[in-house]
Design an enzyme around this catalytic site. Structure first.
Site, PDB file in Angstrom:
ATOM      1  N   TYR A 138      35.113 -27.631 -53.059  1.00 32.13           N
ATOM      2  CA  TYR A 138      33.868 -27.045 -52.248  1.00 32.13           C
ATOM      3  C   TYR A 138      33.041 -28.275 -52.112  1.00 32.13           C
ATOM      4  CZ  TYR A 138      29.424 -24.633 -50.835  1.00 32.13           C
ATOM      5  OH  TYR A 138      28.457 -24.381 -50.286  1.00 32.13           O
ATOM      6  N   LYS A 142      31.551 -30.261 -48.399  1.00 31.13           N
ATOM      7  CA  LYS A 142      30.183 -30.279 -47.911  1.00 31.13           C
ATOM      8  C   LYS A 142      29.861 -31.628 -47.712  1.00 31.13           C
ATOM      9  CE  LYS A 142      29.534 -25.755 -47.602  1.00 31.13           C
ATOM     10  NZ  LYS A 142      29.284 -25.132 -46.233  1.00 31.13           N
TER      11      LYS A 142
END
Length: 244
Positions: A138, A142
């Site tokens: 994750y 990002k």
């Protein structure tokens, strides 16, 4: 008034932003993953909202979603809000799909990509992982989406492209113990796609609660941005168009 596409509009920050922008008189294009989620946005569609449907975890459906958006006519802004925190679709939903939509939808005047403070834990090797079809974290996703937003601000100076950290807010993804204010979590996106303030009109910002902050150094590095764009083109077989 602006026409604004918001991905992931069925709940959370995307739905909250859609409701606020509709209340302000804008035309919102609501996005759902599946038609069976229609009940979640029935009240929004009763107003001046339009609908596009497609699962961002599926590249073919993402292509179709872009075609649906283009068929509605020119967009003034796109908020790339949809995202997942865990699972095998992180790369596709959080990075590849926003890239595909950016490359395939006629460029609007403003673009907003949802990042996270966790992007600072991301690794530059994520670019090569994307090109090779390998999983990424994750945080890596990002970092990549933040770098994409800033790369577009450099590549497409006539498009105001920004990244936003919405904070840790009590949505389905954030969970009930999140400590940030939910209103603050979608306020910046709404401001960036509608305000005449110079801060919103000039791209290249990384924002947290309407305050511009310094992102991970790699996100601002043109060399990493170009590596990432090459990797995304390789992974999707779609090259980012020239705009000018």
């Amino acid at each position: 008034m602006a026409r604004i596409l918001i991905t992931g509009s069925a709940d959370g920050l995307g739905r909250a932003a859609a409701a606020t922008l509709l209340d302000q008189g804008h035309e919102v294009v609501v996005h759902l993953r599946h038609r069976d989620r229609m009940a979640a946005v029935q009240d929004l569609l009763a107003g001046p909202a339009r609908l596009v449907i497609g699962d961002l975890a599926d590249a073919g459906q993402t292509h179709d979603l872009a075609a649906q958006a283009n068929a509605l006519g020119p967009l003034d802004a796109v908020i790339h809000n949809a995202g997942v925190y865990t699972g095998p679709a992180i790369a596709q939903v959080n990075v590849l799909a926003p890239y595909l939509l950016t490359a395939l939808i006629a460029p609007p005047r403003r673009l907003v990509y949802l990042s996270s403070g966790l992007h600072r834990d991301g690794h530059e090797s994520a670019a090569e992982a994307l090109a090779a079809g390998l999983p990424i974290s994750y945080a890596d996703s990002k970092l990549c989406i933040t770098a994409l937003a800033l790369a577009l601000a450099r590549r497409w100076p006539q498009v105001a492209s920004h990244a936003v950290d919405p904070g840790w807010v009590p949505t389905r993804m954030g969970g009930p113990h999140a400590t940030d204010d939910l209103r603050e979590g979608h306020w910046t996106q709404e401001w960036l796609v509608t305000a005449d303030d110079p801060g919103a009109l000039v791209g290249g910002g990384y924002w947290y609660h309407r305050r511009r902050q310094a992102p991970h150094a790699a996100a601002r590095d043109p060399a990493f941005q170009e590596r990432l764009l090459d990797a995304l083109a390789q992974a999707t077989s779609v090259v980012l168009p020239m705009v000018g």
